[in-house]
Design a protein around this motif. Structure first.
Motif: not given
Length: 93
Positions: A44-63
């Motif tokens: 982000c130009p003003w916030k900096g470098k973002a890192s991410y999480f993948t969410i996993e609930v009941d074996k379903e993933k939300n990348e």
């Protein structure tokens, strides 16, 4: 505030911070068992470098459905290590 995905509360906090219409949750208020580190990063130009999480609930993933700034810029220090959501994660009171 609560973050809900796949009918499961994945984060809950009374201390969210709102930036650009996103609620950022303290890292201590996410339910870690649902979060897996991702190799994805964006800048982000003003916030900096973002890192991410993948969410996993009941074996379903939300990348890459959650992001945070581990080393936020000076302007964004108040949300450093706070987590925000998108990709169908519902944030509600």
């Amino acid at each position: 505030m609560k973050a809900i995905w796949n009918n499961t509360v994945i984060a809950e906090s009374t201390d969210t911070k709102i930036v650009e219409n996103n609620h950022y949750f303290p890292m201590s208020d996410i339910k870690e068992q649902y979060f897996k580190s991702s190799d994805t990063h964006t800048r982000c130009p003003w916030k900096g470098k973002a890192s991410y999480f993948t969410i996993e609930v009941d074996k379903e993933k939300n990348e890459d459905a959650a992001w945070f700034y581990p080393s936020a810029s000076k302007a964004a220090k108040p949300i450093e290590n706070y987590v925000a959501f998108w990709k169908g994660v519902k944030v509600t009171e």
